[in-house]
Design an enzyme around this catalytic site. Structure first.
Site, PDB file in Angstrom:
ATOM      1  N   GLU A  66     -16.602  31.783  27.854  1.00  0.00           N
ATOM      2  CA  GLU A  66     -16.613  31.867  26.278  1.00  0.00           C
ATOM      3  C   GLU A  66     -15.493  32.738  25.749  1.00  0.00           C
ATOM      4  OE1 GLU A  66     -21.580  32.829  25.800  1.00  0.00           O
ATOM      5  OE2 GLU A  66     -20.325  34.310  25.626  1.00  0.00           O
ATOM      6  N   CYS A  67     -14.964  31.878  24.628  1.00  0.00           N
ATOM      7  CA  CYS A  67     -13.969  32.427  23.923  1.00  0.00           C
ATOM      8  C   CYS A  67     -12.719  32.961  24.689  1.00  0.00           C
ATOM      9  CB  CYS A  67     -14.790  33.237  22.916  1.00  0.00           C
ATOM     10  SG  CYS A  67     -13.492  33.673  21.495  1.00  0.00           S
TER      11      CYS A  67
END
Length: 459
Positions: free
Chosen positions: A333-334
């Protein structure tokens, strides 16, 4: 009749009014009274909850009305309050600020009504007197169905000034002023352009917060606060469809957890453990090898601030590449996406090699590339979603990723019934899936079964 529990949302007139600082002071003061506190945060923010957790030793929970159905959110709140005496919920932005201009969607006010808890309104007392009553009155009358139980005045340096404000609020608004917070500089939380510095990076100075708690014990009527926020009943919620308790049995998840990667919702980790997954933490910054695992999660964080160290730890990068080659089910994620990419260019202009699992280049910008809630619909089967399924999440990043492979998710942002933007995002390469989107798994816990199935191929 109340069973002795209290809960309230500490809401402000806007962002930057001191909600996090006052929340931390209240949590400290309540714990010192022997109360079992349970911190919460309205919305998707990771930084505030990390400070709550660091101070109290109790995992703070996010209450996010965009990602979570109302019944699920109520259930999660109810579950965490079972072992608590006081639920302290830090609001988001201003009291009526939500998603778009609808004050009943994703705002602190809407959540207070949904959970059946009162609001304690935090207002700024600097350089004002009777006019503060007009501010409070406006917040009270904007939604008469909302219960604002009391007011706390921030940034007041003398009791005489506070008494003037208290008299005006109570005379013209008819609700109690619960006290004031003196302006203090020694408890300010460190900030950077991305928001607060994480609790992991700047260890919380507990004695400092105890001193702050001493001060507010003298200036706040905490007994009155607790009596005004007594809970008569907890909201009714329903558990969503869950993976079987043994769905993840025999699987080990390696969780990246250090200064570079530490943005995780505790509810997500709890869901994985309740499905039988064993979680082992490791540091991409310092460790030379991965734990023996079939699942790997690289969460959000600030890899751009540690790019040199991450790139220099070639043993870890090689271990992650080897894990990918043998089919370990990798979710990023990210910040995790930036780490799995080919290269990362930092704000100072230096470019660093990364894992190269998701072909593409990340580059830091000077302003937010994308911020806010959005929906992502799978265009093909991915690690977490089947083709056609839609996930709800949150993006907040200053970097941009230029891929050299096709995206697998169609993303869109809507607000107030209007579509604002569409873009392609999310990339699946072999057993690895990476995206900028932060997800709360409780929106559809059965999505984890796809991750488990992929992980079993690595056994």
């Amino acid at each position: 009749m109340s069973d002795g529990r209290s809960a309230f949302i500490l809401a402000g007139t806007g962002s930057g009014c001191g909600k996090t600082t006052v929340t931390l002071g209240l949590l400290s003061a309540l714990q010192r009274r022997g109360k079992r506190v349970q911190p919460f945060k309205v919305g998707p923010d990771y930084l505030d909850t990390a400070w709550h957790t660091a101070l109290t030793g109790v995992a703070s929970r996010n209450l996010d009305s965009f990602m979570l159905p109302a019944s699920t959110l109520n259930m999660l709140f109810n579950r965490q309050m079972q072992a608590a005496d006081v639920g302290v919920i830090e609001g988001v932005m201003g009291l009526y600020d939500g998603y778009g201009i609808n004050p009943d969607y994703c705002s602190s006010a809407a959540l207070a009504k949904q959970l059946g808890v009162p609001v304690i309104l935090l207002v700024d007392g600097k350089a004002v007197s009777t006019s503060l009553a007009a501010t409070v009155m406006g917040f009270m009358h904007f939604d008469p169905a909302l219960r604002i139980a009391g007011v706390i005045v921030n940034r007041v340096n003398s009791d005489s000034h506070y008494q003037l404000l208290k008299q005006a609020i109570e005379r013209y608004c008819g609700i109690p002023a619960l006290g004031y917070i003196p302006a203090v500089s020694d408890v300010a939380l460190p900030e950077r352009h991305l928001g607060l510095v994480t609790a992991r990076e700047s260890q919380i100075d507990t004695p400092c917060w105890h001193t702050f708690a001493d001060r507010i014990e003298q200036t706040l009527n905490i007994d009155l606060l607790l009596s005004l926020t007594a809970l008569n009943e907890l909201p009714v919620g329903e558990c969503p469809a869950m993976p079987a308790p043994d769905a993840g049995k025999g699987l080990t998840l390696a969780l990246a957890d250090d200064e570079a990667f530490n943005f995780y919702y505790p509810d997500n980790l709890q869901l994985l453990e309740e499905a039988g997954v064993r979680i082992v933490r490791f540091s991409p910054l310092r460790d030379a090898a991965l734990p023996d695992c079939q699942m790997l999660w690289l969460g959000g964080g600030y890899p751009e601030l540690h790019a040199r160290a991450l790139s220099s730890n070639t043993a870890m990068l090689d271990a992650i590449r080897q894990a990918h080659r043998r089919g370990v089910a990798i979710y990023a994620e990210c910040g995790g996406l930036m780490y799995l990419g080919s290269t990362l260019r930092t704000a100072d202009g230096e470019t660093w090699p990364m894992a190269g699992i998701i072909p593409g280049h990340s580059e830091m910008g000077k302003r937010l590339t994308r911020f806010g809630y959005c929906e992502a619909t799978a265009q093909q089967s991915t690690l977490l979603a089947e083709r056609g399924e839609t996930l709800r999440g949150h993006e907040f990043h200053y970097s941009d990723f230029t891929p050299r492979c096709d995206a697998v998710m169609a993303c869109r942002k809507t607000r107030d019934g209007k579509e604002l933007a569409r873009w392609a995002g999310g990339w699946q390469v072999g057993s690895a899936y990476a995206s900028y989107l932060h997800l709360h798994f409780a929106q559809r816990p059965l999505m984890l079964e796809r991750w488990f199935a992929a992980a079993r191929s690595a056994l």
